[in-house]
Write a protein that holds these residues in place. Sequence first.
Motif, mmCIF file in Angstrom:
data_model
loop_
_atom_site.group_PDB
_atom_site.id
_atom_site.type_symbol
_atom_site.label_atom_id
_atom_site.label_comp_id
_atom_site.label_asym_id
_atom_site.label_seq_id
_atom_site.Cartn_x
_atom_site.Cartn_y
_atom_site.Cartn_z
ATOM 1 N N PHE A 147 0.913 -1.012 -0.074
ATOM 2 C CA PHE A 147 -0.055 -0.056 0.033
ATOM 3 C C PHE A 147 1.003 1.216 -0.001
ATOM 4 N N GLU A 198 -8.487 -5.041 3.079
ATOM 5 C CA GLU A 198 -8.916 -3.786 2.465
ATOM 6 C C GLU A 198 -9.658 -2.968 3.476
ATOM 7 N N SER A 252 -10.273 5.300 -0.872
ATOM 8 C CA SER A 252 -9.707 3.979 -1.282
ATOM 9 C C SER A 252 -9.412 3.690 -2.571
ATOM 10 N N TYR A 267 -5.424 9.050 1.046
ATOM 11 C CA TYR A 267 -5.478 8.424 -0.166
ATOM 12 C C TYR A 267 -4.841 7.024 -0.258
ATOM 13 N N LEU A 268 -5.639 6.003 -0.302
ATOM 14 C CA LEU A 268 -4.938 4.611 -0.124
ATOM 15 C C LEU A 268 -4.774 4.018 -1.481
ATOM 16 N N ILE A 278 -7.811 0.982 -3.645
ATOM 17 C CA ILE A 278 -7.260 -0.548 -3.247
ATOM 18 C C ILE A 278 -7.976 -1.392 -4.332
ATOM 19 N N ARG A 305 -8.556 0.389 5.437
ATOM 20 C CA ARG A 305 -9.511 1.719 5.621
ATOM 21 C C ARG A 305 -9.892 1.921 7.193
#
Length: 72
Positions: free
Chosen positions: A26, A47, A65, A36-37, A67, A51
């Motif tokens: 990540f 996931e 996210s 912001y991921l 992801i 978060r």
Amino acid sequence: SLTDKTTSARLRAALTFDRDVNALNFDIATINGVVYLVGEAQNEREERRVRYLASTIPTVLSVESYIHIPEP
């Protein structure tokens, strides 16, 4: 800002020490309190965990996210 850098560092540490997360998958960017991921999770559980960990940091206003979760 310094607050954004500190927020990203706190989240990076939380991911690194969480047994249910592979932190290397990540990338984190914090801009004006928005985290912001970006990355690839092993599954939906990971996931959600990433978060969640982001949302528990007091300086985080919201989490975006991006992801990817691979198809099984």
